[in-house]
Design a protein around this motif. Structure first.
Motif, PDB file in Angstrom:
ATOM      1  N   TYR A 194      70.884 -61.017  53.866  1.00 20.10           N
ATOM      2  CA  TYR A 194      72.050 -60.143  53.786  1.00 20.10           C
ATOM      3  C   TYR A 194      71.988 -59.288  52.525  1.00 20.10           C
ATOM      4  CZ  TYR A 194      73.730 -63.705  57.042  1.00 20.10           C
ATOM      5  OH  TYR A 194      73.852 -64.569  58.088  1.00 20.10           O
ATOM      6  N   LEU A 195      72.612 -58.139  52.614  1.00 21.99           N
ATOM      7  CA  LEU A 195      72.833 -57.306  51.434  1.00 21.99           C
ATOM      8  C   LEU A 195      74.302 -56.935  51.404  1.00 21.99           C
ATOM      9  CD1 LEU A 195      71.422 -55.942  49.001  1.00 21.99           C
ATOM     10  CD2 LEU A 195      71.334 -53.853  50.397  1.00 21.99           C
ATOM     11  N   GLN A 196      75.029 -57.560  50.509  1.00 22.72           N
ATOM     12  CA  GLN A 196      76.447 -57.233  50.320  1.00 22.72           C
ATOM     13  C   GLN A 196      76.531 -56.074  49.341  1.00 22.72           C
ATOM     14  OE1 GLN A 196      79.289 -58.582  51.777  1.00 22.72           O
ATOM     15  NE2 GLN A 196      80.333 -56.901  50.725  1.00 22.72           N
ATOM     16  N   MET A 197      77.137 -55.000  49.783  1.00 21.30           N
ATOM     17  CA  MET A 197      77.226 -53.790  48.967  1.00 21.30           C
ATOM     18  C   MET A 197      78.678 -53.498  48.674  1.00 21.30           C
ATOM     19  SD  MET A 197      74.333 -51.435  50.851  1.00 21.30           S
ATOM     20  CE  MET A 197      75.295 -51.243  52.349  1.00 21.30           C
ATOM     21  N   ASN A 198      79.053 -53.574  47.414  1.00 16.87           N
ATOM     22  CA  ASN A 198      80.420 -53.305  46.971  1.00 16.87           C
ATOM     23  C   ASN A 198      80.449 -52.074  46.080  1.00 16.87           C
ATOM     24  OD1 ASN A 198      81.247 -55.709  48.262  1.00 16.87           O
ATOM     25  ND2 ASN A 198      80.865 -56.912  46.418  1.00 16.87           N
ATOM     26  N   SER A 199      81.636 -51.545  45.887  1.00 21.11           N
ATOM     27  CA  SER A 199      81.825 -50.370  45.018  1.00 21.11           C
ATOM     28  C   SER A 199      80.831 -49.279  45.367  1.00 21.11           C
ATOM     29  CB  SER A 199      81.685 -50.776  43.545  1.00 21.11           C
ATOM     30  OG  SER A 199      82.611 -51.780  43.207  1.00 21.11           O
ATOM     31  N   LEU A 200      80.725 -48.989  46.629  1.00 17.96           N
ATOM     32  CA  LEU A 200      79.735 -48.015  47.088  1.00 17.96           C
ATOM     33  C   LEU A 200      80.033 -46.625  46.553  1.00 17.96           C
ATOM     34  CD1 LEU A 200      79.270 -49.389  50.674  1.00 17.96           C
ATOM     35  CD2 LEU A 200      77.413 -48.985  49.043  1.00 17.96           C
ATOM     36  N   LYS A 201      78.952 -45.900  46.309  1.00 14.88           N
ATOM     37  CA  LYS A 201      79.025 -44.544  45.774  1.00 14.88           C
ATOM     38  C   LYS A 201      78.338 -43.590  46.747  1.00 14.88           C
ATOM     39  CE  LYS A 201      78.431 -46.402  41.078  1.00 14.88           C
ATOM     40  NZ  LYS A 201      77.608 -46.334  39.841  1.00 14.88           N
TER      41      LYS A 201
END
Length: 123
Positions: A80-87
């Motif tokens: 998995y790749l959890q991606m937060n605060s995406l830009k």
């Protein structure tokens, strides 16, 4: 042979989150390093994050440190790749890839690749 299938991409607003999944099948995974690469139009493919199946070694690109987390579920053969605060600059096609040996940032060392999933971050 290893087959990799990504899922979880999509469109999200800046500041939002997405979780990418990569399901692996076809052979033993205990010797495999799993990585997430991304490629934006006109840019080189870059390694975003990688993890050994043992979990004792990880890598993150400086641009995603503190925002993205790579993890694996060995029972499900899934990474998995959890991606937060995406830009907006995270917008790219994200690829799952597998290599043997230790974690490496060199794309040529990854023998198996998924088809890619689009991630679009709107401003």
């Amino acid at each position: 042979q290893v087959q990799l299938v990504e899922s979880g991409g999509g469109l999200v607003q800046a500041g939002g989150s997405l979780r990418l999944s990569c399901a692996a099948s076809g052979r033993s995974f205990s010797v495999l390093v799993m990585g997430w690469f991304r490629q934006a139009p006109g840019q080189e493919r870059e390694l975003v994050a990688a993890i050994r199946w043992s979990g004792d070694e990880t890598y993150y690109a400086n641009s995603v440190k503190g925002r993205f987390t790579i993890s694996r579920d060995n029972a499900k053969n899934t990474v998995y790749l959890q991606m937060n605060s995406l830009k907006p600059e995270d917008t790219a096609v994200y690829f799952c890839a597998a290599a043997r040996g230790v974690v490496t940032t060199t794309a040529a060392r990854y023998e198996y690749w998924g088809q890619g999933t689009q991630v679009t971050v709107s401003s």
